[in-house]
Design an enzyme around this catalytic site. Structure first.
Site, PDB file in Angstrom:
ATOM      1  N   GLU A  17     -93.235  -9.249 -12.312  1.00 48.29           N
ATOM      2  CA  GLU A  17     -92.729  -8.387 -11.304  1.00 48.29           C
ATOM      3  C   GLU A  17     -91.752  -7.820 -11.879  1.00 48.29           C
ATOM      4  O   GLU A  17     -90.654  -6.914 -11.320  1.00 48.29           O
ATOM      5  CB  GLU A  17     -92.652  -8.966 -10.636  1.00 48.29           C
ATOM      6  CG  GLU A  17     -93.748  -9.204  -9.605  1.00 48.29           C
ATOM      7  CD  GLU A  17     -94.392 -10.939 -10.326  1.00 48.29           C
ATOM      8  OE1 GLU A  17     -95.490 -11.075  -9.319  1.00 48.29           O
ATOM      9  OE2 GLU A  17     -94.344 -10.710 -11.364  1.00 48.29           O
ATOM     10  N   ASP A 600     -97.644  -6.912 -40.914  1.00 54.27           N
ATOM     11  CA  ASP A 600     -96.789  -7.019 -40.966  1.00 54.27           C
ATOM     12  C   ASP A 600     -96.256  -8.598 -41.268  1.00 54.27           C
ATOM     13  O   ASP A 600     -97.623  -9.563 -40.161  1.00 54.27           O
ATOM     14  CB  ASP A 600     -96.764  -6.397 -40.128  1.00 54.27           C
ATOM     15  CG  ASP A 600     -96.307  -4.927 -39.632  1.00 54.27           C
ATOM     16  OD1 ASP A 600     -95.755  -4.817 -40.353  1.00 54.27           O
ATOM     17  OD2 ASP A 600     -96.745  -4.498 -38.204  1.00 54.27           O
ATOM     18  N   HIS A 695     -84.909  -1.175 -30.397  1.00 59.08           N
ATOM     19  CA  HIS A 695     -84.723  -1.421 -28.727  1.00 59.08           C
ATOM     20  C   HIS A 695     -84.121  -1.339 -27.908  1.00 59.08           C
ATOM     21  O   HIS A 695     -83.923  -1.546 -26.882  1.00 59.08           O
ATOM     22  CB  HIS A 695     -84.845  -3.307 -28.806  1.00 59.08           C
ATOM     23  CG  HIS A 695     -85.774  -3.629 -29.921  1.00 59.08           C
ATOM     24  ND1 HIS A 695     -85.676  -3.927 -31.109  1.00 59.08           N
ATOM     25  CD2 HIS A 695     -86.523  -4.577 -29.274  1.00 59.08           C
ATOM     26  CE1 HIS A 695     -86.751  -4.657 -31.417  1.00 59.08           C
ATOM     27  NE2 HIS A 695     -87.419  -4.333 -30.712  1.00 59.08           N
TER      28      HIS A 695
END
Length: 759
Positions: A17, A600, A695
């Site tokens: 949430e 990775d 980001h």
């Protein structure tokens, strides 16, 4: 009577949430009031969980809109001065700008929280940084909990940990020069909490699990001598490893209690019990706060009973660390295999395990007998289940020494063959892996999982996305392409779903950073690859272009680190099982004509033990696992790897020993600081330092990336230098992605022209 508490509870909500509310606020779809109401609802729900479980305190201060370290900076008023915010008037919008950046300022640097997959924002220390007070959120949240009738224990990141984890930016040469200002800031906070009637404050000092220099060790006593005056009772919390070397220090610190991690620091208890002060609380972290296996309640009780006899009401029972690192509630897993579900415990269940142990210690064993019996049956069932072991895997692992962990020839010979095969320009450009996971992609995946569309329809939708990604990369002008990974929900879960020995949850989300949540799989048995996992996607993508197409895999160490790992065998054994499975995939990709394969390993540094004495064993098997996965290919097949959001300088010899032909690393938020070590070490293979932060939604200017590339050229030879973003672009939108990559390609082309003109 023993008490029960936790060091912190997950803040994201059982259904994420907080993530959705924060992202809605960022998009402008909802206002501040709606966001704050979601935060309030989650805090109150989580306090109710803790109170209903029977904990003696609820935890206040573990809630954060983005990160607990950033919350601490906002509380103290110590936000980076370059943003020019008034700390006492900091808004939530300002707070998010610190974390995400804006057109004028890049975001705060982000890195791993010790050896976890959680990322914190790195404090920035300058001569003018303030610690004289900031936002009142902590005090308001404590009042909120008290008004609901809860007994609170407030949690703070400790002053020495905050200083230690920060970085000097300008104006000072020693972080400890700021300590007097930091102490004064914490004094102010503690005095306000005491005035509000707070009885206990938990101060987290996880740096005590590190091998601290004497100057840092010596700072603890004077710091806490000051803080303990005119303050609530202080519980100093250590976790993530044993701290026995600090036994004497922790005995004499003027605090009311100390928390010990008895899961990762098993065996340290006897050292502390000797001459333990009679008036001091010892909080025993006996329930694993970082893994999801059900606790062996009988074993925990047996371990703590001698402690109870010695300490009486000074014994507190807890989890090893904050429950931030595990999912919220197992009750939401309605589709999970019942046998596997019976072996698991999430944060909500762990609060009940802790209180069951407390009640048994306090003479109420009969009242919790059913809980103890159920736990014993689950532990026994897991230990004897035939699903744990696979004879095929056991046989292959026993013969692993017959497999070469080295490439056929050294890098200097391989790179000549690779250059002849691919004919790339100077400063080749590429993306790390993923491209935007759009709403259409997520909806198609959800429809497929619900059975609303068939496999062929889903396959065609994802192939359309791959076509789009390839087309856009060619239009942008990237030199080495990727297929964009539209079919992948997560870089670990996607592979785990195709490997035997992995289990999956529907709602087992944990916070990685900010609003980014991951749903780690769990490894319950031997790992085996029954069939190829990515070959079809890579073949299809390569058929759409004449440029090199990287095959994309997640490495064995990251597959281990970003999963909840079985605890019935050594971690290196599980890592080698994964490496063998990935080796088969790498060989199959090469057979399918894929000439570049990226494996990775963003979690390679994260897996490093906190104690340097334990490093060699880990690094040896981690390097071996990577090399086992990568060594089965020809010299002209180029192996890439990627690492991010960690400090690498202290392990560069082992990174070099991995022998990837190309490594890409995150460097933009540190302004290329992380690259300096690679230059000083004379890293022998090719390297791509990230030139922009993925980001943040901010689109960097061409000039900014050119500046970073020129800095990179100062430490890395031109022939070894690649150009790429910091990380994959899964979380970004297409407009900002396209604009940023176009600027990146232009920066690379400009650099090529400059170099050519100089020759």
């Amino acid at each position: 009577m023993a008490k029960a508490h936790i060091l912190g509870f997950p803040r994201i909500g059982a259904q994420r949430e907080l993530k959705f509310a924060v992202e809605s606020f960022w998009r402008g779809d909802t206002d501040l009031t709606a966001l704050q109401e979601t935060g309030k609802t989650l805090r109150q729900r989580h306090w109710t969980v803790q109170a209903d479980a029977g904990l003696d305190f609820v935890s206040v201060g573990d809630f954060a809109w983005y990160d607990q370290v950033l919350n601490t900076l906002a509380l103290l008023g110590a936000v980076p001065t370059r943003f020019k915010f008034d700390p006492k008037k900091l808004t939530l919008a300002d707070y998010f700008t610190l974390a995400r950046g804006n057109p004028e300022h890049f975001a705060m640097e982000m890195t791993k929280w010790f050896d976890t997959n959680y990322h914190y924002l790195v404090p920035e220390f300058t001569a003018d940084v303030r610690f004289d007070g900031g936002v009142d959120w902590l005090f308001e949240e404590n009042a909120e909990a008290v008004a609901l009738g809860h007994k609170t224990k407030v949690t703070l990141v400790g002053p020495l940990t905050l200083l230690y984890l920060g970085k000097i930016k300008s104006g000072i040469t020693n972080k400890l020069d700021l300590l007097p200002k930091v102490i004064a800031g914490y004094q102010n906070v503690l005095q306000r909490l005491q005035a509000a009637g707070v009885e206990w404050v938990q101060i987290d000092e996880p740096i005590l699990a590190l091998e601290l220099a004497a100057v840092w060790r010596n700072a603890f006593a004077p710091t806490y001598e000051v803080l303990s005056t005119a303050a609530p009772k202080l519980l100093l919390a250590t976790y993530f490893d044993q701290v026995r070397e600090h036994t004497a220090l922790l005995h004499r610190l003027p605090v009311t209690g100390v928390h010990l991690d008895l899961v990762r620091g098993a065996g340290q208890l006897d050292d502390f019990l000797q001459d333990w002060p009679q008036d001091r609380v010892l909080s025993a972290g006996i329930v694993d706060g970082r893994n999801i296996w059900r606790a062996d309640l009988d074993a925990a009780l047996a371990a703590l009973q001698p402690l109870q006899e010695k300490l009486g009401d000074k014994l507190w029972v807890s989890a090893s660390c904050s429950l931030l690192h595990v999912p919220v509630d197992l009750a939401n897993e309605n589709k999970l295999d019942e046998e596997l579900k019976g072996w698991l415990s999430f944060a909500t269940q762990k609060t009940h395990e802790i209180t069951a142990i407390k009640r048994a210690l306090n003479g109420e064993k009969n009242a919790v007998a059913a809980q103890f019996n159920a736990a014993a049956l689950a532990v026994a069932a897991r230990n004897t289940s035939p699903r744990i072991h696979n004879p095929l895997v056991q046989k292959r692992l026993s013969e692993i020494n017959k497999i070469s962990a080295a490439r056929n020839n050294v890098f200097a010979d391989r790179i000549v063959k690779q250059q002849a095969r691919f004919n790339l320009p100077a400063f080749p450009t590429t993306n790390i892996g993923s491209f935007p996971q759009t709403t259409d992609i997520r909806q198609a995946r959800a429809q497929y999982k619900r059975g609303e569309i068939g496999h062929l329809d889903y396959l065609n939708k994802m192939r359309d996305e791959v076509r789009l990604v390839v087309q856009k990369q060619e239009e942008i002008g990237l030199d080495v392409l990727v297929h964009g990974e539209p079919e992948r929900n997560d870089m670990v879960e996607y592979f785990g779903e195709q490997l035997w020995g992995y289990g999956f949850t529907a709602n087992g989300w944990v916070q990685s950073y900010g609003s980014r949540c991951v749903k780690p799989p769990f490894i319950y048995g031997d790992v085996y690859r029954p069939e190829a996992m990515t070959v079809g996607w890579s073949e299809f993508a390569q058929s759409l272009t004449s440029k090199p197409m990287k095959g994309m895999l997640t490495g064995p160490v990251t597959m281990l680190q970003w999963s909840f790992v079985r605890d019935d065998q050594p971690r290196d054994t599980t890592a080698l099982q994964i490496a063998l499975a990935l080796r088969d995939e790498v060989v199959d990709l090469e057979k399918a004509g894929i000439g570049m394969i990226q494996i990775d390993e963003p979690a390679f540094r994260e897996g490093l033990p906190l104690k340097a004495a334990d490093w060699p064993h880990y690094l040896d098997w981690a390097v071996k696992a990577f090399r086992i996965s990568a060594s089965g290919v020809r010299d002209d097949t180029q192996i890439h790897t990627h690492m991010c959001y960690s400090e690498f300088n202290d392990i560069l010899p082992w990174i070099a020993a991995m022998d990837a032909d190309v490594i890409t690393i995150e460097t933009s938020r540190s302004d290329m600081e992380l690259l300096d070590g690679f230059g000083e070490f004379a890293y022998p293979n090719d390297i791509g330092p990230g030139v922009y932060d993925i980001h943040s939604p901010r689109v960097p200017r061409v000039e900014e990336m050119q500046r970073l590339l020129r800095k990179a050229r100062g430490v890395i030879p031109d022939a070894q230098l690649w150009v790429n973003p910091d990380c994959g672009l899964k979380t970004r939108g297409w407009p900002e992605t396209t604009a940023a990559l176009e600027n990146m390609v232009l920066a690379a082309r400009t650099l090529r022209a400059e170099v050519a003109a100089q020759q």
